[in-house]
Design a protein around this motif. Structure first.
Motif, PDB file in Angstrom:
ATOM      1  N   PRO A  68      50.263  31.987  14.219  1.00 50.59           N
ATOM      2  CA  PRO A  68      49.656  30.422  15.342  1.00 50.59           C
ATOM      3  C   PRO A  68      49.774  29.770  13.696  1.00 50.59           C
ATOM      4  O   PRO A  68      49.402  30.360  12.336  1.00 50.59           O
ATOM      5  CB  PRO A  68      48.746  30.217  15.971  1.00 50.59           C
ATOM      6  N   LEU A  69      49.965  28.692  13.742  1.00 51.44           N
ATOM      7  CA  LEU A  69      49.817  27.522  12.728  1.00 51.44           C
ATOM      8  C   LEU A  69      48.120  27.573  12.934  1.00 51.44           C
ATOM      9  O   LEU A  69      47.634  27.787  13.713  1.00 51.44           O
ATOM     10  CB  LEU A  69      50.234  26.072  13.331  1.00 51.44           C
ATOM     11  N   PRO A  70      48.090  27.309  12.190  1.00 51.30           N
ATOM     12  CA  PRO A  70      46.125  27.314  11.181  1.00 51.30           C
ATOM     13  C   PRO A  70      45.686  26.201  11.792  1.00 51.30           C
ATOM     14  O   PRO A  70      45.900  25.278  11.892  1.00 51.30           O
ATOM     15  CB  PRO A  70      46.075  27.365   9.710  1.00 51.30           C
ATOM     16  N   PRO A  71      44.436  26.113  12.497  1.00 49.21           N
ATOM     17  CA  PRO A  71      43.442  25.055  12.779  1.00 49.21           C
ATOM     18  C   PRO A  71      43.727  23.958  11.881  1.00 49.21           C
ATOM     19  O   PRO A  71      42.908  22.566  12.698  1.00 49.21           O
ATOM     20  CB  PRO A  71      42.620  25.776  14.376  1.00 49.21           C
ATOM     21  N   THR A  72      42.712  24.163  11.181  1.00 48.28           N
ATOM     22  CA  THR A  72      42.457  23.101   9.897  1.00 48.28           C
ATOM     23  C   THR A  72      43.397  23.283   9.213  1.00 48.28           C
ATOM     24  O   THR A  72      44.185  23.512   7.990  1.00 48.28           O
ATOM     25  CB  THR A  72      40.961  22.751   9.911  1.00 48.28           C
ATOM     26  N   GLU A  80      57.851  22.607   8.564  1.00 53.93           N
ATOM     27  CA  GLU A  80      57.830  21.719   9.310  1.00 53.93           C
ATOM     28  C   GLU A  80      57.999  21.997  10.688  1.00 53.93           C
ATOM     29  O   GLU A  80      57.442  21.155  11.797  1.00 53.93           O
ATOM     30  CB  GLU A  80      59.460  21.463   9.439  1.00 53.93           C
ATOM     31  N   SER A  81      57.955  23.599  11.403  1.00 55.23           N
ATOM     32  CA  SER A  81      57.522  23.729  12.647  1.00 55.23           C
ATOM     33  C   SER A  81      57.443  25.150  12.378  1.00 55.23           C
ATOM     34  O   SER A  81      57.824  25.725  11.889  1.00 55.23           O
ATOM     35  CB  SER A  81      59.160  22.726  13.888  1.00 55.23           C
ATOM     36  N   PRO A  82      56.586  25.346  14.419  1.00 57.64           N
ATOM     37  CA  PRO A  82      56.560  26.597  14.263  1.00 57.64           C
ATOM     38  C   PRO A  82      57.652  27.143  14.616  1.00 57.64           C
ATOM     39  O   PRO A  82      58.381  27.030  15.252  1.00 57.64           O
ATOM     40  CB  PRO A  82      55.638  26.302  15.667  1.00 57.64           C
ATOM     41  N   PRO A  83      56.764  28.380  14.361  1.00 56.86           N
ATOM     42  CA  PRO A  83      58.396  30.018  14.487  1.00 56.86           C
ATOM     43  C   PRO A  83      58.168  29.507  15.276  1.00 56.86           C
ATOM     44  O   PRO A  83      57.599  30.339  16.434  1.00 56.86           O
ATOM     45  CB  PRO A  83      57.954  30.500  13.660  1.00 56.86           C
ATOM     46  N   ALA A  84      60.007  29.444  16.406  1.00 60.94           N
ATOM     47  CA  ALA A  84      60.256  30.735  17.574  1.00 60.94           C
ATOM     48  C   ALA A  84      59.379  32.205  17.828  1.00 60.94           C
ATOM     49  O   ALA A  84      59.672  32.780  16.735  1.00 60.94           O
ATOM     50  CB  ALA A  84      62.223  30.912  17.312  1.00 60.94           C
ATOM     51  N   PRO A  85      59.620  31.645  18.773  1.00 58.42           N
ATOM     52  CA  PRO A  85      58.751  33.149  19.519  1.00 58.42           C
ATOM     53  C   PRO A  85      59.542  34.253  19.603  1.00 58.42           C
ATOM     54  O   PRO A  85      60.356  34.519  20.110  1.00 58.42           O
ATOM     55  CB  PRO A  85      58.089  32.744  21.057  1.00 58.42           C
TER      56      PRO A  85
END
Length: 209
Positions: A68-72, A80-85
């Motif tokens: 997941p993208l880090p929270p802080t 640019e965007s989260p990786p595809a599942p």
């Protein structure tokens, strides 16, 4: 979210009152070299002991799925965007860690009178206490971490026999979540032979269960 102090706790644990309880959540295991980050899931239980110390039990699994993208911003990456599942979702135990945390005396230079006179939640109302943690992971030697706790924030460091810091941990209670970062010392990318630096090992965001 305000912190409610359980007055039945030993007074020595008041600085860690916000950490006591059961937590779970997810995060990222930093990839080595060109390897991608991996998803982690953690279950954490922090329990008050009758002797005034705190029991720590952490179980972290590696998940075959994108991290997941880090929270802080402390953990942020330039993406640019989260990786595809993708991935199978298979769980593999990364490590199980048990330990005892002990709050020590106030660090030098603390103004107890000013802290007692400060309004609730004000930064000047927090005092810095020494903190030690004796942590053991299955199959590894016990580690002695040392640092401080100040309000809802913890900083710990692990030193080698020569006194050089080889790892650090930072934990913080932010908006009802427990966020923490573990860094380890390793070779510097494209650095000179033998050159090392602290770099993220894992980062997690947990919610209270």
């Amino acid at each position: 979210m305000p912190i409610t102090l359980d007055t039945s706790l030993p007074e020595s644990l008041y600085p860690l009152a916000w950490l006591i309880g059961s937590w779970e959540g997810s995060g990222a295991l930093s990839g080595a070299g060109d390897a991608p980050d991996a998803r982690l899931e953690q279950q954490l239980v922090c329990t008050a002991r009758e002797d005034g110390a705190l029991d720590w039990r952490s179980t972290i699994h590696r998940i075959d799925a994108p991290a997941p993208l880090p929270p802080t911003s402390a953990f942020a990456r330039d993406v640019e965007s989260p990786p595809a599942p993708s991935g199978t979702g298979e769980r593999t135990l990364l490590h199980r860690e048990d330990g005892v945390w002990t709050v020590g005396e106030l660090l030098p230079g603390q103004d107890r009178a000013a802290a007692e006179a400060a309004r609730p939640g004000a930064p000047e109302g927090f005092l810095s206490h020494r903190l030690t943690a004796q942590l053991t992971r299955r199959g590894e030697q016990a580690e002695h971490w040392a640092g401080e706790v100040r309000g809802p924030r913890i900083q710990l460091a692990l030193a080698d026999g020569a006194g050089e810091v080889v790892a650090t941990r930072m934990l913080g209670y932010i908006s009802g979540r427990l966020m923490w970062l573990w860094e380890r010392r390793g070779p510097v990318a494209d650095g000179a032979p033998g050159e090392t630096a602290l770099s993220p090992y894992l980062s997690l965001e947990l919610h209270r269960v």
